[in-house]
Design a protein around this motif. Structure first.
Motif, PDB file in Angstrom:
ATOM      1  N   THR A 182      -2.022  -4.091   0.762  1.00 13.29           N
ATOM      2  CA  THR A 182      -3.078  -4.290  -0.236  1.00 13.29           C
ATOM      3  C   THR A 182      -2.811  -5.529  -1.084  1.00 13.29           C
ATOM      4  OG1 THR A 182      -2.038  -2.786  -1.838  1.00 13.29           O
ATOM      5  CG2 THR A 182      -3.695  -1.838  -0.346  1.00 13.29           C
ATOM      6  N   ILE A 194       1.889   0.115   2.550  1.00 11.68           N
ATOM      7  CA  ILE A 194       0.492   0.072   2.107  1.00 11.68           C
ATOM      8  C   ILE A 194       0.360  -0.820   0.872  1.00 11.68           C
ATOM      9  CG2 ILE A 194      -1.435   1.442   1.208  1.00 11.68           C
ATOM     10  CD1 ILE A 194      -0.331   3.772   2.966  1.00 11.68           C
ATOM     11  N   LYS A 245       1.856  -8.810  -7.782  1.00 10.25           N
ATOM     12  CA  LYS A 245       1.339  -7.689  -6.994  1.00 10.25           C
ATOM     13  C   LYS A 245       2.413  -7.100  -6.074  1.00 10.25           C
ATOM     14  CE  LYS A 245      -3.045  -8.183  -5.567  1.00 10.25           C
ATOM     15  NZ  LYS A 245      -4.204  -8.864  -4.927  1.00 10.25           N
ATOM     16  N   VAL A 276      -8.746  -3.070  -5.013  1.00  9.13           N
ATOM     17  CA  VAL A 276      -8.192  -2.145  -4.018  1.00  9.13           C
ATOM     18  C   VAL A 276      -6.694  -1.993  -4.243  1.00  9.13           C
ATOM     19  CG1 VAL A 276      -7.719  -1.823  -1.546  1.00  9.13           C
ATOM     20  CG2 VAL A 276      -9.986  -2.548  -2.299  1.00  9.13           C
ATOM     21  N   TRP A 277      -6.011  -3.114  -4.474  1.00 11.78           N
ATOM     22  CA  TRP A 277      -4.577  -3.066  -4.748  1.00 11.78           C
ATOM     23  C   TRP A 277      -4.292  -2.180  -5.961  1.00 11.78           C
ATOM     24  CZ3 TRP A 277      -2.122  -4.757  -9.239  1.00 11.78           C
ATOM     25  CH2 TRP A 277      -0.726  -4.702  -9.206  1.00 11.78           C
ATOM     26  N   TRP A 284      -3.719  -8.550   1.573  1.00  9.46           N
ATOM     27  CA  TRP A 284      -5.008  -8.709   2.243  1.00  9.46           C
ATOM     28  C   TRP A 284      -6.185  -8.008   1.584  1.00  9.46           C
ATOM     29  CZ3 TRP A 284      -0.729  -7.259   5.591  1.00  9.46           C
ATOM     30  CH2 TRP A 284      -0.112  -8.381   6.148  1.00  9.46           C
ATOM     31  N   ALA A 285      -5.956  -7.262   0.521  1.00  9.94           N
ATOM     32  CA  ALA A 285      -7.067  -6.552  -0.119  1.00  9.94           C
ATOM     33  C   ALA A 285      -7.389  -7.200  -1.466  1.00  9.94           C
ATOM     34  CB  ALA A 285      -6.709  -5.072  -0.303  1.00  9.94           C
ATOM     35  N   SER A 286      -8.506  -6.800  -2.014  1.00  8.37           N
ATOM     36  CA  SER A 286      -8.887  -7.306  -3.334  1.00  8.37           C
ATOM     37  C   SER A 286      -7.948  -6.731  -4.393  1.00  8.37           C
ATOM     38  CB  SER A 286     -10.325  -6.887  -3.653  1.00  8.37           C
ATOM     39  OG  SER A 286     -10.387  -5.483  -3.845  1.00  8.37           O
ATOM     40  N   SER A 287      -7.973  -7.344  -5.552  1.00  8.75           N
ATOM     41  CA  SER A 287      -7.150  -6.838  -6.664  1.00  8.75           C
ATOM     42  C   SER A 287      -7.573  -5.430  -7.063  1.00  8.75           C
ATOM     43  CB  SER A 287      -7.245  -7.772  -7.872  1.00  8.75           C
ATOM     44  OG  SER A 287      -6.581  -8.986  -7.589  1.00  8.75           O
ATOM     45  N   TYR A 304      -4.886   1.516  -5.226  1.00  5.93           N
ATOM     46  CA  TYR A 304      -3.825   2.129  -4.435  1.00  5.93           C
ATOM     47  C   TYR A 304      -2.547   2.284  -5.259  1.00  5.93           C
ATOM     48  CZ  TYR A 304      -0.385   3.652  -1.303  1.00  5.93           C
ATOM     49  OH  TYR A 304       0.618   4.420  -0.776  1.00  5.93           O
ATOM     50  N   THR A 305      -2.072   1.182  -5.841  1.00  7.12           N
ATOM     51  CA  THR A 305      -0.773   1.221  -6.515  1.00  7.12           C
ATOM     52  C   THR A 305      -0.814   1.943  -7.860  1.00  7.12           C
ATOM     53  OG1 THR A 305      -1.126  -0.967  -7.497  1.00  7.12           O
ATOM     54  CG2 THR A 305       0.071  -0.888  -5.394  1.00  7.12           C
TER      55      THR A 305
END
Length: 185
Positions: free
Chosen positions: A144, A140, A79, A152-153, A147-150, A156-157
């Motif tokens: 993500t 960001i 990630k 959300v990651w 600290w964020a879920s997969s 975003y990405t």
């Protein structure tokens, strides 16, 4: 007619689809197996001769993150690849501000080798804007990943960051037209 450069096309597709592939396969495949995707990206990036040496670091970054993912069977290094890309682009663009010409000026000179002074100042400013973008995008992406879920990651990405990049490209193009018009009037 020139044949398409299949390795570069494949490498670009892998990078663009990377977040989606990681998110889709997460929970279905071990991180160790997903790390092979990063190894494939590294192989394509390092073995294609048409790539500029300035961007070979993307292949090295992929290998550097694939190794701990393979060894520890961990998802986090996978990630962090978008973070590494943003950090590398920030370093490349930022370095060009201290060792001119700026990165955007170099790209502009490919189209017009005789840039006027106003254009050189403008390309420097655009390079600074891209530096801010890469710093924010990398931050960001890091947040993500940590600290964020997969999901959300991946959103975003794999979506939001590309949309933001497209908006920046389009906005810069409109500003460039305006600046050009102001200086040619």
């Amino acid at each position: 007619m020139k044949r398409p450069d299949l390795p570069n096309i494949l490498g670009t597709l892998l990078i663009l689809l990377y977040p989606l592939l990681i998110w889709t396969a997460h929970g279905k495949l071990e991180p160790r197996m997903l790390a092979l995707l990063l190894v494939a990206i590294a192989a394509v990036r390092l073995l294609t001769s048409s790539l500029s040496r300035n961007f070979r670091w993307t292949g090295l970054a992929a290998l550097g993150l694939a190794a701990p993912a393979l060894y520890w069977n961990a998802l986090l290094p996978l990630k962090l690849y978008p973070v590494a890309i943003s950090a590398g682009m920030l370093a490349l663009f930022g370095y060009s501000l201290f060792k001119p010409p700026s990165m955007i000026e170099r790209l502009a000179r490919l189209r017009d080798p005789n840039l006027p002074n106003f254009a050189i100042a403008y390309t420097r400013r655009v390079t600074q804007v891209w530096c801010v973008f890469f710093a924010l995008n990398g931050s960001i992406a890091f947040a993500t990943a940590m600290w964020a879920s997969s999901a959300v990651w991946s959103m975003y990405t794999g979506v939001i960051s590309y949309v933001a990049m497209g908006v920046l490209f389009a906005g810069e193009y409109l500003v460039r037209l305006y600046v050009r018009r102001q200086h040619h009037a």
